[in-house]
Design an enzyme around this catalytic site. Structure first.
Site, PDB file in Angstrom:
ATOM      1  N   GLY A 250       0.814  -1.214   0.000  1.00  0.00           N
ATOM      2  CA  GLY A 250       0.000   0.000   0.000  1.00  0.00           C
ATOM      3  C   GLY A 250       0.843   1.257   0.000  1.00  0.00           C
ATOM      4  O   GLY A 250       0.510   2.250  -0.662  1.00  0.00           O
ATOM      5  N   ASP A 251       1.951   1.228   0.728  1.00  0.00           N
ATOM      6  CA  ASP A 251       2.862   2.376   0.761  1.00  0.00           C
ATOM      7  C   ASP A 251       3.511   2.580  -0.600  1.00  0.00           C
ATOM      8  O   ASP A 251       3.732   3.714  -1.039  1.00  0.00           O
ATOM      9  CB  ASP A 251       3.945   2.152   1.825  1.00  0.00           C
ATOM     10  CG  ASP A 251       3.359   1.809   3.180  1.00  0.00           C
ATOM     11  OD1 ASP A 251       2.321   2.397   3.535  1.00  0.00           O
ATOM     12  OD2 ASP A 251       3.936   0.958   3.878  1.00  0.00           O
TER      13      ASP A 251
END
Length: 302
Positions: A250-251
């Protein structure tokens, strides 16, 4: 310049334990540790994509010093504020038949720390992007996310917020450039289950109407959904590949979107690079290389 802010970083201590027995002495089969924190992961991916950035936030104690050592070894430029009290938290992850995690609390952030961070915003320039992500530590101020969002908005600096719940609600009035909930977080935010793709789109549009310029909803293996500032709703399927490790995926999406936005000034291309970056990291042992991201980018379609 891009700045990432990790408010509550950690040293992630991972132990392999095949037969964990609660209440008994256990011995690990292997051990490893990493510099943890969503903003730090974003900085790593931005570095891999060749985007100049500076990692910021709060560190403390011997664990904070270890994170500084890791950042320097990875050649990640950083300007963390080192607190005089406490220790950066340790998150323990035990891998066995069932994975168990114990996350530490982290240091208490006093007003002099948050004020110092706010003061640094005055040296930022129009066109800079600040990415604030991760959990919010306990602080004297109360809501650090709200304080930072207000300060950046006042200075005319665009910011991205990758957070959930109250912290997300606190930043929306200050018009973040991008927010990135996953499907479950978006449903939890509005207290409503999305039973169809149309209902999910309606929730994302509602989040946009509450203040976010762009809303990127990650859908795991199903790709992602983007409601963009130019009033387009687009869905992108994830490319095929073997999932190895989803930590940091997600990052990586946030970093990919930021890089695409800087390179192309185009929401659609930023979206495509975002999905490529998230997928590349999911298909890698750690945060993916820039080469792997760009290779997958060629396979992405809206």
């Amino acid at each position: 310049m891009v700045y990432t802010i990790t408010l509550n970083p950690s040293v992630d201590y991972v132990m392999e334990c095949e037969n964990l027995k609660v209440g008994s002495l256990n011995r690990s089969g292997s051990e490893s540790y990493f510099a943890g924190g969503k903003g730090i992961n974003v900085s790593v991916m931005l570095n891999n994509l060749g985007i100049e950035n500076t990692a910021m936030g709060f560190l403390a104690g011997f664990t904070g010093k270890e994170i500084l050592n890791v950042l320097e070894s990875k050649r990640i430029k950083n300007e963390f504020i080192f607190l005089s009290e406490g220790n950066t938290r340790i998150n323990v992850k035990i891998k066995g038949p069932v994975e168990t995690e114990i996350n530490g609390i982290g240091p208490f952030i006093k007003n002099d720390g948050t004020n110092e961070l706010l003061e640094r915003f005055k040296s930022f320039n129009t066109g800079d992007i600040v990415i604030i992500s991760g959990s919010e530590p306990k602080s004297e101020h109360g809501s650090i996310y709200k304080m930072l969002a207000e300060g950046l908005n006042k200075e005319g600096i665009g910011f991205i917020a990758d957070t959930t719940g109250k912290s997300l609600r606190d930043v929306l009035p200050f018009n973040p450039l991008l927010v990135k909930p996953n499907k479950a977080e978006l449903e939890e935010f509005f207290g409503k289950k999305a039973e169809s793709e149309q209902e999910l789109i309606e929730l994302a549009l509602k989040l946009q109407s509450n203040g976010a310029e762009n809303v990127l909803v990650s859908l795991g293996k199903d790709g992602a959904l983007l409601v963009s500032a130019d009033h387009c709703v687009e869905k992108c399927r994830a490319p095929e590949g073997k999932k190895i490790n989803t930590v940091g995926s997600g990052d990586s999406m946030v970093a990919g979107w930021t890089a695409g936005y800087i390179w192309y000034k185009d929401y659609k291309k930023a979206f495509m690079l975002s999905v490529a970056a998230g997928s590349a990291s999911a298909f890698s042992e750690n945060i993916a290389s820039g080469e792997k991201v760009l290779e997958l980018y060629k396979k992405i379609s809206i």
